[in-house]
Design a protein around this motif. Structure first.
Motif, PDB file in Angstrom:
ATOM      1  N   THR A   1       0.894  -1.207   0.031  1.00 22.12           N
ATOM      2  CA  THR A   1      -0.076   0.090  -0.170  1.00 22.12           C
ATOM      3  C   THR A   1       0.781   1.211  -0.104  1.00 22.12           C
ATOM      4  O   THR A   1       0.411   2.353  -0.366  1.00 22.12           O
ATOM      5  CB  THR A   1      -0.838   0.190   1.213  1.00 22.12           C
TER       6      THR A   1
ATOM      7  N   LYS B   1      -0.493   4.995  -1.396  1.00 27.51           N
ATOM      8  CA  LYS B   1      -1.194   5.639  -0.309  1.00 27.51           C
ATOM      9  C   LYS B   1      -1.925   6.815  -0.676  1.00 27.51           C
ATOM     10  O   LYS B   1      -3.307   7.320  -0.282  1.00 27.51           O
ATOM     11  CB  LYS B   1      -0.087   5.824   1.093  1.00 27.51           C
TER      12      LYS B   1
ATOM     13  N   THR C   1      -5.936   6.960  -2.863  1.00 27.93           N
ATOM     14  CA  THR C   1      -7.017   6.253  -2.375  1.00 27.93           C
ATOM     15  C   THR C   1      -8.173   7.353  -2.829  1.00 27.93           C
ATOM     16  O   THR C   1      -8.243   8.380  -2.809  1.00 27.93           O
ATOM     17  CB  THR C   1      -7.069   6.161  -0.579  1.00 27.93           C
TER      18      THR C   1
ATOM     19  N   TYR D   1      -6.511  -0.400   0.693  1.00 23.25           N
ATOM     20  CA  TYR D   1      -6.007  -1.665   0.781  1.00 23.25           C
ATOM     21  C   TYR D   1      -5.415  -2.173  -0.708  1.00 23.25           C
ATOM     22  O   TYR D   1      -4.698  -3.204  -0.660  1.00 23.25           O
ATOM     23  CB  TYR D   1      -7.083  -2.823   1.283  1.00 23.25           C
TER      24      TYR D   1
END
Ligand SMILES: Cc1cc2nc3c(=O)[nH]c(=O)nc-3n(C[C@H](O)[C@H](O)[C@H](O)COP(=O)(O)OP(=O)(O)OC[C@H]3O[C@@H](n4cnc5c(N)ncnc54)[C@H](O)[C@@H]3O)c2cc1C
Length: 407
Positions: free
Chosen positions: A198, A202, A205, A233
């Motif tokens: 991830t 990040k 998202t 995720y």
């Protein structure tokens, strides 16, 4: 003794109930459904619109026991599904990529029409009944639920799979059929979101972008184009769901994202070079503004090894701009798994079909017992292919169970 008991009032069970009750008038047909209503899962299919089949062809769209499915589709295919739906009062429309929906675009209308047709044909739909045991009984079958037992001449196991079921821990159709000597291949979630490393994504998202996903695992490679969604995720979106089955049970792999699928790597590199020359005094973080989603562009530049985004774009070397273009066309992520059965649309794997007849769905180990739908080892792609399998196997089982019962 009941003539026909159908365990599970989902897509396959309802299709079987309508067919059997119509084709064996006077016979007793009972559907036992664990939930408080039949057809509940149908309501969430196709984002509430029910993508009920697909007109772009079934070839190459199934995994598991594909030859078994092909033999069944030869007997009840897409045109038969469309005719059945029209006859039920579900007018159909074809939208993108051959996907077929009810004209109402309401999944509830498909569930309702199946339920009404089954009842009108004389089938009894009994809800809040969890079948816990299926065993031979004096030339027929004894079915045990939490409230009692009943006997039937013919029984269909149409209990679906583990996908999207929530926290149910009771007996499944797999258990019922295993107790009769059937075998089950490893089960794993398919048409499901992928979990990935991830850290590199990040900042992304919630961002959606058109792209191409290539998933590579130990067993093969699958590539799909469409809208990719970055999440906290990992990855979601139609092409991600479509490739997910390749992971297999507990598998891992690598995803490569082409984030500019309409351009060649050379064209991307040329555009970056042009921008570097024109906007050389601006920081790298602004280099791809207007060319890609802003945060996506910045993430690509970082992933290409340019750590300081405040650096003037003019200081980028040729090797660095080439690396940015390469990364935009092939953004690599380690895939650690999937979001699991709870988030999945379908269960891959299932009851081995070697022990069933594809013309009738009858068990070769336990004559008089039939199976249909997701419980069997047939898994379709996203796009209406799983419901097509449910209709096909349900109708064939319904027809076969009705045979010889007409009074
Ligand atoms: C969110 C989501 C979206 C989807 N969208 C689509 C789509 O658009 N197009 C498509 O083709 N496919 C779609 N699918 C997949 C599709 O819904 C399934 O493949 C299909 O419903 C399988 O039909 P089935 O009858 O085998 O199982 P189900 O429809 O799951 O029905 C099985 C029934 O058996 C009952 N049951 C289970 N165990 C017992 C027991 N022991 N006793 C009594 N009853 C029992 C269950 O409660 C259930 O009602 C989607 C799935 C999900 C989760």
């Amino acid at each position: 003794m009941t003539d026909i008991v159908i365990i599970g009032g989902g897509a396959a069970g309802l299709a079987a109930a309508v067919t059997a009750a119509r084709e064996a008038p006077g016979a007793t047909v009972t559907v036992l459904e664990r939930d408080a209503r039949v057809g509940k899962k149908l309501l969430v299919t196709g984002n509430g619109r029910c993508n009920l089949t697909n007109r772009s062809g079934l070839q190459g769209r199934y995994a598991g026991d594909e030859a078994f499915a092909r033999a069944a589709f030869a007997r009840f295919g897409v045109d038969d599904t469309l005719a059945l739906m029209e006859e039920l009062g579900v007018n159909c429309v074809m939208l993108e990529e051959g996907k077929v929906y009810p004209r109402s675009l309401q999944a509830g209308s498909v569930a309702d029409q199946l339920r009404l047709a089954a009842q009108e044909a004389g089938a009894a739909l009994v809800t809040d009944q969890t079948v816990t045991r299926l065993a031979p009984d004096q030339g027929g079958w004894q079915i045990t639920t939490q409230t009692g037992t009943l006997s039937a001449r013919r029984v269909l196991v149409a209990t679906g799979g583990k996908a999207g079921v929530g926290r149910y821990n009771g007996p499944t159709g797999y258990d019922l059929l295993q107790a009769l000597g059937h075998t089950v291949t490893p089960l794993f979630p398919a048409i499901v979101q992928l979990t990935t490393e991830t850290a590199p994504i990040k900042p992304l998202t919630g961002i959606k972008t058109q792209g191409v996903v290539t998933l590579r695992t130990l067993t093969g490679t699958r590539r799909e184009a469409g809208e990719i969604l970055f999440t906290e995720y990992g990855l979601s979106g139609p092409p991600v769901l479509q490739v997910s089955r390749l992971l297999g049970p507990g598998g891992t792999g690598r995803a490569t994202l082409d984030l500019l699928p309409d351009l060649t790597e050379e064209a991307v590199a040329a555009e970056i070079d042009r921008r570097r020359a024109k906007f050389g005094k601006r920081p790298c973080e602004d280099l791809l503004l207007g060319f890609m989603n802003k945060r996506l562009g910045q993430t690509v530049i970082k992933r290409a090894g340019i750590e300081k985004l405040s650096r003037p774009a003019g200081t980028l070397t040729g090797a660095e701009t080439a690396a940015i273009a390469r990364t935009a066309k092939g953004f690599e992520l380690a895939v650690t798994g999937t979001r699991g059965f709870g988030a999945a649309q379908v269960t891959a794997g299932g009851v081995n079909t070697d022990d069933f007849d594809p013309a009738t769905m009858e068990s070769k180990r336990a004559p008089g017992v039939y199976a249909a739908g997701e419980v069997l080892n047939v898994t379709g792609d996203c796009g209406g292919f799983n419901l097509q399998w449910a209709w096909t196997s349900g109708v064939l089982a319904g027809r076969a169970m009705a045979r010889g019962l007409t009074t």
